[in-house]
Scaffold this active site. Structure first.
Site: not given
Ligand SMILES: NC(=O)c1ccc[n+]([C@@H]2O[C@H](COP(=O)([O-])OP(=O)(O)OC[C@H]3O[C@@H](n4cnc5c(N)ncnc54)[C@H](O)[C@@H]3O)[C@@H](O)[C@H]2O)c1
Length: 431
Positions: A254
């Site tokens: 983030c």
């Molecule tokens: N990690 C955090 O603390 C956090 C907090 C707030 C917001 N976010 C935001 O949330 C979003 C996700 O972050 P995250 O940390 O969960 O990422 P992550 O990488 O842990 O998980 C994302 C998942 O999406 C999957 N994916 C990719 N393409 C896909 C598709 N077409 N269909 C279905 N699944 C698909 C990936 O395989 C992966 O498992 C990002 O935009 C991030 O900035 C993250």
């Protein structure tokens, strides 16, 4: 869509409420793990996953055909940036295309991935409407930022208020209705772009304040002042002050990434926000500052970086989490390797850690966490606390290590006998 740090907790909590939830993810290992009832995310227990998979409320698949059957679809896919810090929306676009191919009337789609203002309406909406269905009438579309804070023991998806903006008032109301099942406090804003901007404001606020305290930490060192003592004192003010702490730099998915999404988008408006780049410059400068602290610590023992044995404690992006994405430890290690040091690391949460193959260090190297023993600590020239995990016994570490560089005041209250502690934000000890 996306069973990661954001999608999995959301899926499990909705299933626990009695909704029938399907997690869709192309990562087959993650899908298989959920099907076995096992969690791979630290904040989600395997017991919780097992409970909802056993009752059939949660299942996982890699087959997007399942999208047809869903009433509500949350998009929780990654939004990373490229090497040159340009937003990479390819996952959001791919997920939107997968939905568009199967979209049916009545579905509600909620984008949760962090992104720049305009994504929902300018990027996602046209893809979904290419199906021939219209948003606000045939189907519903909203943006609701995810605020999950990994490792936070107090706030999770069930007690952190949500913000939502719909492409129409009805879209927002429907999204609110669903989200309220999880968290009663759902705040509606006038548009998806206001909701997208809300998330960026929250993260830029953090980035800028961390940069401010990092800068003051460096100044304090020169002035012979301990910034940690100053922050503690300023925190006694009950209004108008909020403590932020210096450290080795910012990491994770983030704070180092999201501000650039806004920076990139602003250029379309002939606008170049200065705080975003200034904060990035100050925060990204911290690993270099840590390197200078390490050189100082080695120098105090008549050593140079060349061939010095340096042990890094904690490579995750912040204490007590198992997430090493964009962790400042990466740059610290690359700078040490470039300087000829012999680097090893220990992290109870991260078994393997890759560095290099970038402008900072040409060869890719995957390091393996070394067991933390008295012998290991004693054999080092310098021990560097980069992620100050609570699991470490800092008194024991300081007692064994010849010198310690502490980037985040993890050793507060620890007494140093022979070895010296060089803290970021505090004057260096005199030999
Ligand atoms: N990690 C955090 O603390 C956090 C907090 C707030 C917001 N976010 C935001 O949330 C979003 C996700 O972050 P995250 O940390 O969960 O990422 P992550 O990488 O842990 O998980 C994302 C998942 O999406 C999957 N994916 C990719 N393409 C896909 C598709 N077409 N269909 C279905 N699944 C698909 C990936 O395989 C992966 O498992 C990002 O935009 C991030 O900035 C993250």
């Amino acid at each position: 869509m996306g069973l990661g740090y954001v999608g999995l907790p959301l899926a499990v909590e909705f299933a626990r409420l009695g909704f029938r939830v399907i997690g869709l993810d192309p990562n087959e290992q993650r899908v298989a793990s959920i099907q076995r009832g096992e969690s791979y995310i630290q904040d989600v227990s395997s017991a919780d996953v097992a409970e909802v998979t056993r009752t059939g409320l949660l299942a996982a698949t890699s087959d997007p055909e399942i999208l047809k059957e869903m009433d509500v679809i949350f998009i929780c896919v990654p939004t990373p940036f490229t090497k040159t810090k340009t937003p990479d929306l390819s996952y959001v676009v791919a997920a939107s295309e997968e939905i568009a191919q199967r979209l049916r009337p009545g579905q509600l789609i909620i984008l949760q991935s962090t992104t720049y203002p305009g994504t929902t309406e300018e990027d996602v909406l046209p893809i979904l409407e290419s199906s021939g269905l219209k948003a606000g009438g045939d189907f519903h579309l909203a943006f609701s930022p995810e605020r999950v804070n990994p490792g936070d023991r107090r706030y999770d998806v069930t007690n952190t208020p949500k913000v939502v903006g719909g492409v129409s008032p009805r879209c927002a109301e429907l999204a609110q209705l669903v989200l309220q099942k999880l968290m009663p406090e759902v705040h509606i804003v006038s548009s998806p772009r206001a909701a997208e901007m809300t998330k960026l404001l929250e993260n830029i606020f953090r980035s800028v304040n961390i940069a401010l305290i990092n800068e003051l930490a460096k100044l304090s060192e020169r002035m012979g002042i301990d910034i940690w003592e100053v922050i503690e004192a300023a925190s006694t003010k009950p209004f108008g002050f909020m403590p932020f702490y210096p450290g080795p730099g910012v990491g994770g998915h983030c704070v180092p990434v999201d501000p650039y999404y806004l920076f990139w988008k602003s250029r379309e408006y002939d606008f170049y926000p200065r705080f975003i780049e200034l904060a990035a410059e100050l925060n990204q400068g911290m690993p270099y500052h840590v390197l200078s602290k390490i050189s100082e610590a080695l120098n105090s023992r008549g050593k140079t970086l060349q061939q010095a044995k340096v042990l890094i404690l904690g490579v995750s992006f912040k204490p007590d989490v198992d997430d090493a994405r964009n962790a400042p430890a990466q740059r610290v290690i690359e700078l040490l390797l470039s300087g000829g040091a012999r680097v090893s690391y220990n992290d109870p949460y991260i078994d393997h850690f890759s560095v290099g193959k970038d402008v900072f260090y040409p060869e890719e190297q995957t390091l393996t966490s070394t067991p933390l023993t008295e012998e290991l600590l004693r054999s080092q020239d310098c021990v560097v606390i980069v992620a100050g995990h609570r699991a470490y016994d800092y008194q024991w570490i300081v007692d064994q290590a010849p010198t310690v560089v502490d980037t985040m005041n993890a050793t507060r209250g620890v007494k140093s006998k022979g070895g010296m502690i060089f803290k970021v934000g505090a004057p260096s000890p005199r030999p």
